[in-house]
Design an enzyme around this catalytic site. Structure first.
Site, PDB file in Angstrom:
ATOM      1  N   ASP A  47       0.831  -1.205   0.000  1.00 51.56           N
ATOM      2  CA  ASP A  47       0.000   0.000   0.000  1.00 51.56           C
ATOM      3  C   ASP A  47       0.863   1.251   0.000  1.00 51.56           C
ATOM      4  O   ASP A  47       1.738   1.423   0.855  1.00 51.56           O
ATOM      5  CB  ASP A  47      -0.923  -0.008   1.217  1.00 51.56           C
ATOM      6  CG  ASP A  47      -1.935   1.112   1.171  1.00 51.56           C
ATOM      7  OD1 ASP A  47      -1.607   2.222   1.617  1.00 51.56           O
ATOM      8  OD2 ASP A  47      -3.049   0.894   0.660  1.00 51.56           O
ATOM      9  N   ARG A  48       0.600   2.128  -0.924  1.00 46.76           N
ATOM     10  CA  ARG A  48       1.400   3.330  -1.093  1.00 46.76           C
ATOM     11  C   ARG A  48       1.174   4.333   0.029  1.00 46.76           C
ATOM     12  O   ARG A  48       2.117   4.884   0.599  1.00 46.76           O
ATOM     13  CB  ARG A  48       1.086   3.997  -2.442  1.00 46.76           C
ATOM     14  CG  ARG A  48       1.664   3.275  -3.649  1.00 46.76           C
ATOM     15  CD  ARG A  48       1.098   1.895  -3.912  1.00 46.76           C
ATOM     16  NE  ARG A  48      -0.358   1.906  -4.078  1.00 46.76           N
ATOM     17  CZ  ARG A  48      -1.139   0.831  -3.943  1.00 46.76           C
ATOM     18  NH1 ARG A  48      -0.623  -0.337  -3.610  1.00 46.76           N
ATOM     19  NH2 ARG A  48      -2.439   0.911  -4.122  1.00 46.76           N
ATOM     20  N   THR A  49      -0.085   4.580   0.357  1.00 46.32           N
ATOM     21  CA  THR A  49      -0.388   5.567   1.395  1.00 46.32           C
ATOM     22  C   THR A  49       0.151   5.114   2.748  1.00 46.32           C
ATOM     23  O   THR A  49       0.714   5.921   3.502  1.00 46.32           O
ATOM     24  CB  THR A  49      -1.905   5.809   1.470  1.00 46.32           C
ATOM     25  OG1 THR A  49      -2.333   6.461   0.271  1.00 46.32           O
ATOM     26  CG2 THR A  49      -2.255   6.693   2.655  1.00 46.32           C
ATOM     27  N   CYS A  83      -2.705   4.599 -10.605  1.00 43.28           N
ATOM     28  CA  CYS A  83      -2.659   4.813  -9.159  1.00 43.28           C
ATOM     29  C   CYS A  83      -1.972   6.148  -8.952  1.00 43.28           C
ATOM     30  O   CYS A  83      -0.790   6.298  -9.301  1.00 43.28           O
ATOM     31  CB  CYS A  83      -1.890   3.701  -8.459  1.00 43.28           C
ATOM     32  SG  CYS A  83      -1.502   4.076  -6.730  1.00 43.28           S
ATOM     33  N   THR A  85      -1.306   7.891  -6.051  1.00 45.77           N
ATOM     34  CA  THR A  85      -0.369   7.986  -4.932  1.00 45.77           C
ATOM     35  C   THR A  85       1.001   7.427  -5.285  1.00 45.77           C
ATOM     36  O   THR A  85       2.024   7.930  -4.797  1.00 45.77           O
ATOM     37  CB  THR A  85      -0.938   7.246  -3.703  1.00 45.77           C
ATOM     38  OG1 THR A  85      -2.267   7.701  -3.455  1.00 45.77           O
ATOM     39  CG2 THR A  85      -0.097   7.522  -2.471  1.00 45.77           C
ATOM     40  N   THR A 125      -6.037  10.589  -1.839  1.00 45.38           N
ATOM     41  CA  THR A 125      -5.642   9.924  -0.599  1.00 45.38           C
ATOM     42  C   THR A 125      -4.823  10.879   0.260  1.00 45.38           C
ATOM     43  O   THR A 125      -4.225  11.847  -0.227  1.00 45.38           O
ATOM     44  CB  THR A 125      -4.798   8.673  -0.864  1.00 45.38           C
ATOM     45  OG1 THR A 125      -3.548   9.069  -1.463  1.00 45.38           O
ATOM     46  CG2 THR A 125      -5.515   7.689  -1.756  1.00 45.38           C
ATOM     47  N   CYS A 194      -7.756  10.305  -7.131  1.00 50.77           N
ATOM     48  CA  CYS A 194      -7.549   8.922  -6.703  1.00 50.77           C
ATOM     49  C   CYS A 194      -8.406   8.059  -7.617  1.00 50.77           C
ATOM     50  O   CYS A 194      -9.568   8.402  -7.883  1.00 50.77           O
ATOM     51  CB  CYS A 194      -7.948   8.732  -5.246  1.00 50.77           C
ATOM     52  SG  CYS A 194      -7.936   6.994  -4.718  1.00 50.77           S
TER      53      CYS A 194
END
Length: 256
Positions: A47-49, A83, A85, A125, A194
């Site tokens: 997960d990037r965030t 994506c 982020t 995000t 997003c």
């Protein structure tokens, strides 16, 4: 023939919708006139965030670089990553390959500039907001911006993670509340920054005044890979503004 590579799965439904957009936007008379696309659907990418916010020690960057190199080896002419982020790592993963990776953040800001937008709201995000991805890109184009309040940002994250990513119905009233907050401080247009928010636009009547970054990425993919764009996708904004799409498309064609 130009060949598009896609690093997907971030998330999976957004990737499926991105492919649908590219196909729908291409002005083709038969199968053979559509764009050649290789999609690596890799939802296991960390997960990037969570990584950006320090909630996870597992960086998504090595995986993204590995898949970008795999797409290059498979003959891709351009790479798209649906994506937003992940573009926090754009400089690193773009240096890892010899083919262009479409920067959806910069392309979205350039699109707004070409359409005469002076102030844009950003819904994205917390990872994207905290790294100033859209803020910096808009500032470079001379466009002012606004982000949601802390409470509004919590609502955006709830929509993304607890509604769309969880496969549950969207609490559309939360979306409207954040939109109204941004409108009240003078935003002419709100960026859906997003790809999960893109699915809300697809499935719900959200009204006017939005620019979907995933749609921008799809348009860029069609143009850069030298396919014709259907006339109905010449304007992605749902507001009437000054400016000309030619400014945007010429930049896309030159690879800017």
């Amino acid at each position: 023939m130009k060949h598009l590579g896609v690093i997907g799965g971030l998330g999976p439904m957004a990737t499926a919708y991105f492919l649908e957009l590219v196909v729908k936007m291409t002005d083709a008379n038969n199968d053979q006139e559509h764009l050649s696309i290789t999609i690596l659907n890799r939802p296991a990418i960390p997960d990037r965030t969570a990584y950006i916010l320090g909630k996870s020690s597992e960086s998504p960057l090595p995986a993204i670089i590995g898949y970008a190199q795999e797409l290059q080896a498979l003959g891709a002419s351009y790479i798209a990553i649906p994506c937003i982020t992940s573009h926090h790592f754009y400089d690193e993963f773009s240096r890892a390959v010899d083919i262009p990776i479409i920067n959806v953040v910069n392309e979205t800001a350039a699109y707004l500039k070409a359409r005469g937008i002076q102030k844009a709201g950003i819904m994205a995000t917390t990872g994207t907001i905290s790294t100033n991805l859209f803020q910096n890109a808009l500032q470079k184009e001379g466009i002012s911006f606004a982000i949601p309040s802390d409470e509004g940002q919590q609502k955006v994250m709830h929509l993304i993670y607890n509604n769309v990513k969880a496969g549950l119905p969207v609490e559309i009233e939360l979306f409207r509340e954040v939109s109204e907050e941004l409108r009240e401080i003078g935003c002419e247009c709100i960026i859906l920054g997003c790809t999960e928010l893109s699915l809300i636009k697809r499935d719900y009547p959200i009204g006017q005044g939005y620019l979907d970054a995933l749609e921008v990425l799809a348009v860029c993919s069609v143009i850069k890979c030298e396919k014709r764009l259907k006339p109905e996708y010449q304007n992605l904004l749902t507001v009437e503004t000054a400016g000309r799409l030619e400014n945007f498309t010429s930049g896309a064609q030159s690879g800017k």
